[in-house]
Design a protein around this motif. Structure first.
Motif, mmCIF file in Angstrom:
data_model
loop_
_atom_site.group_PDB
_atom_site.id
_atom_site.type_symbol
_atom_site.label_atom_id
_atom_site.label_comp_id
_atom_site.label_asym_id
_atom_site.label_seq_id
_atom_site.Cartn_x
_atom_site.Cartn_y
_atom_site.Cartn_z
ATOM 1 N N ALA A 8 0.856 -1.197 0.000
ATOM 2 C CA ALA A 8 0.000 0.000 0.000
ATOM 3 C C ALA A 8 0.890 1.244 0.000
ATOM 4 C CB ALA A 8 -0.886 -0.017 1.242
ATOM 5 N N ASN A 10 2.714 4.549 1.280
ATOM 6 C CA ASN A 10 3.168 5.022 2.596
ATOM 7 C C ASN A 10 3.507 3.904 3.592
ATOM 8 O OD1 ASN A 10 3.908 7.057 4.288
ATOM 9 N ND2 ASN A 10 1.896 8.004 4.462
ATOM 10 N N SER A 14 9.834 2.360 -0.315
ATOM 11 C CA SER A 14 11.047 3.011 -0.821
ATOM 12 C C SER A 14 12.128 3.066 0.260
ATOM 13 C CB SER A 14 10.732 4.417 -1.322
ATOM 14 O OG SER A 14 9.801 4.328 -2.383
ATOM 15 N N ALA A 79 5.183 2.021 -7.277
ATOM 16 C CA ALA A 79 4.180 2.870 -6.623
ATOM 17 C C ALA A 79 3.289 2.023 -5.713
ATOM 18 C CB ALA A 79 3.342 3.565 -7.694
ATOM 19 N N GLU A 250 13.534 1.618 8.396
ATOM 20 C CA GLU A 250 14.179 2.877 8.788
ATOM 21 C C GLU A 250 15.443 2.602 9.615
ATOM 22 O OE1 GLU A 250 11.555 6.530 8.855
ATOM 23 O OE2 GLU A 250 11.793 6.028 10.965
HETATM 24 N N1 LIG Z 1 8.764 4.254 12.112
HETATM 25 C C1 LIG Z 1 9.081 3.852 10.899
HETATM 26 N N2 LIG Z 1 8.749 4.595 9.838
HETATM 27 C C2 LIG Z 1 9.101 4.135 8.609
HETATM 28 C C3 LIG Z 1 9.782 2.904 8.413
HETATM 29 N N3 LIG Z 1 9.974 2.738 7.079
HETATM 30 C C4 LIG Z 1 9.436 3.809 6.480
HETATM 31 N N4 LIG Z 1 8.920 4.659 7.393
HETATM 32 C C5 LIG Z 1 8.273 5.968 7.147
HETATM 33 O O1 LIG Z 1 7.084 5.745 6.405
HETATM 34 C C6 LIG Z 1 6.860 6.827 5.509
HETATM 35 C C7 LIG Z 1 6.668 6.298 4.102
HETATM 36 O O2 LIG Z 1 7.896 5.764 3.647
HETATM 37 P P1 LIG Z 1 8.166 5.481 2.088
HETATM 38 O O3 LIG Z 1 9.372 4.637 2.055
HETATM 39 O O4 LIG Z 1 8.168 6.736 1.322
HETATM 40 O O5 LIG Z 1 6.864 4.640 1.752
HETATM 41 P P2 LIG Z 1 6.363 4.059 0.343
HETATM 42 O O6 LIG Z 1 5.663 2.806 0.646
HETATM 43 O O7 LIG Z 1 7.496 3.998 -0.608
HETATM 44 O O8 LIG Z 1 5.330 5.161 -0.096
HETATM 45 P P3 LIG Z 1 4.749 5.498 -1.575
HETATM 46 O O9 LIG Z 1 5.897 5.627 -2.518
HETATM 47 O O10 LIG Z 1 4.052 6.792 -1.371
HETATM 48 O O11 LIG Z 1 3.829 4.391 -1.925
HETATM 49 C C8 LIG Z 1 8.060 7.751 5.640
HETATM 50 O O12 LIG Z 1 7.723 8.801 6.506
HETATM 51 C C9 LIG Z 1 9.116 6.864 6.262
HETATM 52 O O13 LIG Z 1 10.072 7.582 7.017
HETATM 53 C C10 LIG Z 1 10.141 2.146 9.557
HETATM 54 O O14 LIG Z 1 10.755 1.091 9.512
HETATM 55 N N5 LIG Z 1 9.754 2.669 10.762
#
Ligand SMILES: Nc1nc2c(ncn2[C@@H]2O[C@H](COP(=O)(O)OP(=O)(O)OP(=O)(O)O)[C@@H](O)[C@H]2O)c(=O)[nH]1
Ligand SMILES: [Mg+2]
Length: 393
Positions: A8, A10, A14, A79, A250
């Motif tokens: 999904a 967010n 990435s 995406a 992260e």
């Molecule tokens: N607490 C926490 N936040 C995380 C972690 N991984 C990602 N995030 C947060 O989640 C948010 C979305 O991260 P992305 O990697 O951009 O997510 P995505 O799934 O690629 O999102 P889209 O490209 O919009 O589909 C960011 O604010 C990240 O910092 C994690 O392991 N822990």
């Protein structure tokens, strides 16, 4: 060998991709940050045979760290998918065609329940991630169904016995063998002409094809958030047949970056790290948070573990080390164990030869298992960790 990262919006796809590849794909706390696919090189981790042979290795591809060999594998970050993406919702599902070639998939899931199936921020624990597991599988099934739907009209004048052969050609992009397609058609065995199958039967068929061509495991991400642990426990209970692994993308990204900058000594996938120099208190506190709340709790950040799980347990890959010089276990330039190659389990010496180079495959005479010194024939099955010299004409 390629792996796709789906999920999904967010959910952290990435971030997970960046942690694996140290690329700089854009990330952000909002849906649809990623639009175009990101492609990068990640590394699966295996024991390097260099200690067994008592020599230092000099990898030409990938790298070796503390006795572990990191073998390159291509990964894709795409995406986000939302419910009914197959009907055009969100960014639709067309972008999945970019990962048609992927051998396996990692579903990155926000296990903290802080984002919903559309990637909207709802607050930690406010959303039940079980819903995401269900919809994502459904979307993958409908994506495959969309592909077979395009092939279906071609079955109109074809007898059932020949349907597998027609379908294998039409959906060749998915890399599924005619034999397997035949097996699935027989398993469904509706007693009707295949071209007359209703939507339900086609969906059943699509799911069988999905399981074979795009096996998927779940990276339960954001495990650093307290609420995730209980959610992950519930997810495992609710979906006992799924492979669900706790992950903090992260945390892994922070550790890999700190390691790259020489701040810490860290081997991806390990449960500990060592701080190597004086750093500001804030940075130290962030690293200690990772140590206490992720590494100690889960035995690692989960990122490397998920990639290894897909490659070795789900896809059954092995790693073989081809060399040119049997005595030195090197290439012609003296690089010891220069290459580590990912092959499908059951691969033979001739298959390795072709993977090294088509001309080597074409002129294959025999091979030598360098660990035992034994000559092996072209059909000899290789084992993970084998060091092989190919004798070509
Ligand atoms: N607490 C926490 N936040 C995380 C972690 N991984 C990602 N995030 C947060 O989640 C948010 C979305 O991260 P992305 O990697 O951009 O997510 P995505 O799934 O690629 O999102 P889209 O490209 O919009 O589909 C960011 O604010 C990240 O910092 C994690 O392991 N822990
Ligand atoms: Mg993204």
């Amino acid at each position: 060998m390629e792996i796709g990262i789906v999920g999904a919006p967010n959910s952290g796809k990435s971030t997970f991709f960046n942690a694996l590849t140290l690329c700089n794909a854009e990330t952000g706390n909002r849906p649809f940050v990623t639009i175009k696919p990101n492609q990068g090189v990640a590394y699966v981790k295996v024991k390097c045979p260099h200690s067994e042979i008592g020599q230092k290795c000099s990898p030409v591809h990938g790298y070796c760290k503390n006795g572990w060999r990191f073998v390159p594998i291509k990964v894709w970050d795409v995406a986000g998918l939302v419910p009914d993406a197959w009907q055009g919702k969100g960014l639709g599902n067309q972008f999945l065609n970019d990962i048609m070639v992927a051998d396996g998939l990692i579903h990155v899931l926000d296990a903290s329940g802080s984002t919903d199936t559309h990637g909207n921020v709802v607050g930690v624990g406010k959303f039940n991630p079980e819903e995401t597991v269900i919809f994502l599988k459904k979307e993958m099934q409908y994506w495959i169904k969309g592909i077979i739907d395009r092939a279906w009209p071609n079955l109109r004048h074809v007898k059932n016995e020949l349907a597998a052969s027609v379908l294998a050609k039409q959906i060749s992009g998915l890399g599924i063998s005619e034999d397997y397609i035949k097996k699935c058609l027989i398993e469904i065995n509706s007693g009707q002409r295949i071209c007359d199958w209703n939507e339900e039967l086609k969906l059943e068929f699509a799911e069988l094809l999905r399981q074979k061509s795009k096996p998927m495991i779940i990276a339960a991400n954001k495990a650093d958030i307290k609420e995730s642990e209980e959610n992950i426990r519930k997810l495992k209970e609710k979906f006992p047949d799924e492979t669900i692994m706790p992950v903090s993308a992260e945390a892994e990204l922070a550790l890999r970056k700190a390691s790259e900058q020489g701040i810490i000594e860290y081997v991806p996938g390990e449960s500990e790290f060592k701080i190597l120099k004086e750093i500001p208190e804030k940075q130290k506190a962030a690293l200690e948070f990772i140590r206490e709340n992720i590494l100690k709790r889960f035995g690692g950040t989960g990122v490397q573990q998920v990639l290894n799980k897909v490659a070795f347990d789900v896809l059954g890959m092995i790693v073989v080390f081809p060399v040119e010089d049997q005595a030195k276990l090197s290439d012609s330039k003296g690089n010891v164990l220069p290459d580590a190659m990912l092959l499908k389990k059951g691969s033979t010496a001739i298959e390795l030869a072709y993977k090294v180079h088509t001309s080597i495959g074409n002129s294959f005479v025999a091979a030598i298992n360098c660990k035992t010194g034994q000559k092996i024939g072209k059909d000899t099955e290789l084992k993970s960790g084998d060091i092989v010299k190919i004798i070509a004409r």
